[in-house]
Design a protein around this motif. Sequence first.
Motif, PDB file in Angstrom:
ATOM      1  N   ALA A  53      16.764  18.101  51.999  1.00  0.00           N
ATOM      2  CA  ALA A  53      17.752  19.175  51.428  1.00  0.00           C
ATOM      3  C   ALA A  53      18.564  19.776  52.571  1.00  0.00           C
ATOM      4  N   ARG A  54      19.698  20.292  52.089  1.00  0.00           N
ATOM      5  CA  ARG A  54      20.626  21.061  52.858  1.00  0.00           C
ATOM      6  C   ARG A  54      20.386  22.622  52.813  1.00  0.00           C
ATOM      7  N   VAL A  55      20.006  22.825  51.460  1.00  0.00           N
ATOM      8  CA  VAL A  55      19.807  24.338  51.214  1.00  0.00           C
ATOM      9  C   VAL A  55      18.480  24.709  50.518  1.00  0.00           C
ATOM     10  N   LEU A  56      17.715  25.651  51.071  1.00  0.00           N
ATOM     11  CA  LEU A  56      16.644  26.239  50.241  1.00  0.00           C
ATOM     12  C   LEU A  56      17.089  27.531  49.495  1.00  0.00           C
ATOM     13  N   ALA A  57      16.711  27.601  48.307  1.00  0.00           N
ATOM     14  CA  ALA A  57      17.189  28.882  47.684  1.00  0.00           C
ATOM     15  C   ALA A  57      16.015  29.711  47.026  1.00  0.00           C
ATOM     16  N   LEU A  58      15.886  30.608  47.326  1.00  0.00           N
ATOM     17  CA  LEU A  58      14.778  31.638  46.894  1.00  0.00           C
ATOM     18  C   LEU A  58      15.164  33.026  46.622  1.00  0.00           C
ATOM     19  N   PRO A  59      15.820  33.221  45.596  1.00  0.00           N
ATOM     20  CA  PRO A  59      16.444  34.668  45.465  1.00  0.00           C
ATOM     21  C   PRO A  59      15.225  35.515  44.604  1.00  0.00           C
TER      22      PRO A  59
ATOM     23  N   ILE B 198      19.545  28.754  54.343  1.00  0.00           N
ATOM     24  CA  ILE B 198      18.751  29.490  53.201  1.00  0.00           C
ATOM     25  C   ILE B 198      19.537  30.575  52.659  1.00  0.00           C
ATOM     26  N   VAL B 199      19.403  30.609  51.222  1.00  0.00           N
ATOM     27  CA  VAL B 199      19.986  31.555  50.384  1.00  0.00           C
ATOM     28  C   VAL B 199      18.831  32.364  49.709  1.00  0.00           C
ATOM     29  N   THR B 200      18.793  33.543  50.031  1.00  0.00           N
ATOM     30  CA  THR B 200      17.742  34.272  49.363  1.00  0.00           C
ATOM     31  C   THR B 200      18.421  35.870  49.363  1.00  0.00           C
TER      32      THR B 200
ATOM     33  N   HIS C  98      28.594  28.315  49.320  1.00  0.00           N
ATOM     34  CA  HIS C  98      29.065  28.487  50.688  1.00  0.00           C
ATOM     35  C   HIS C  98      27.893  27.709  51.729  1.00  0.00           C
ATOM     36  N   ALA C  99      26.667  27.914  51.497  1.00  0.00           N
ATOM     37  CA  ALA C  99      25.798  27.327  52.115  1.00  0.00           C
ATOM     38  C   ALA C  99      25.652  25.984  52.111  1.00  0.00           C
ATOM     39  N   LEU C 100      26.165  25.249  50.835  1.00  0.00           N
ATOM     40  CA  LEU C 100      26.291  23.675  51.085  1.00  0.00           C
ATOM     41  C   LEU C 100      27.425  23.647  51.712  1.00  0.00           C
TER      42      LEU C 100
END
Length: 343
Positions: A248-254, A279-281, A314-316
């Motif tokens: 994976a390129r990004v892990l998202a945990l909002p 990381i996107v959180t 943006h993270a991607l």
Amino acid sequence: MRSAHLERAHELPPAAILFRIKRYDFHEELTRGLVVVQAHPVRAAWLLARSPVTTLEIGEPLMLSSVWASALAIGALRLRTLLGGRRSTIVSYALENADPFERPLRARPRLRRGINGVAARFVWQQTDRVVFGTDAARVTYRKALPEPARDFVSAVIPALPAPCPCTAPEGLDAHRVVFLGAFVPRKGLPNILAAWPLVTAVLPQARLTLIGKGALENQARQAAALDPTIDLVVDPPRSEIHRQLRRARVLALPSQPTPTWREQVGLPIVEGLAHGCAIVTTTETGLATWLEEHGHDLVLPGCTEQQLADAVVHALQAPRPPADDLPPIDGRLAADAWLFAGA
């Protein structure tokens, strides 16, 4: 007790583990080679009183759901000392970043919290060594509990992972986003699903993998059935989680706060970092300052779907975070070495 605890236990010096409840991600096969005992708090205290234990690690004092279990365990060991046994050292690893005594409650829950507060202060006063996994936790404890009145030492060792040595045969998928965690509202599953069409509107090649299980599993299944850019992996083995994170390129945990809960660190965040994910959180995690300083994307809890989607896009598109941002030794292992030094 959860699988990540068992994995880490295999890397630590031998120790007996007493626990009360299995978490949703507990895999029995990981207990092989470990001394693992599931016990009610009263039985656990009885076992400790009859044991030769010299150092006991307890759940953190501000974890009010288990503070009486900690108090019973400490009480049993202190009674053993009074009867002529050796005094045990009490240590703890602390991550709490929200003062539980500040939450507004009704009369009955407030009374229960007050009683739990008595136990928390007893446990805190009996604790000899503490590692704070984030500076936010250190600040929270300074505010919530009085400084212990005897010899007491503490340290801040950030709860950051070392790079994971595992590999994924198929390599990196530069368009892959992973949500890893319990399928519950507080982990942000509804938020990422609501934002996802806005992500694919900008990046049609983007793909989302949902990994976990929980109360919202039907919602996850429906989303995957209706949207070909969404994959679903329910309750996979640990090897599959590592494989998915490595590619994976990004892990998202909002994560979204509730009246009684705030994300302390977020194990999926730690595991994502270990596998090189951006990381996107939300700003709820105790690692928020470190993540922001190292180029990861943070949004406010309760942000709009567009704001969350913009962060994912943006993270991607941004360069992948460098692996040398991480410490050479896992922060939890370093904390354990500090806590048990001389034991």
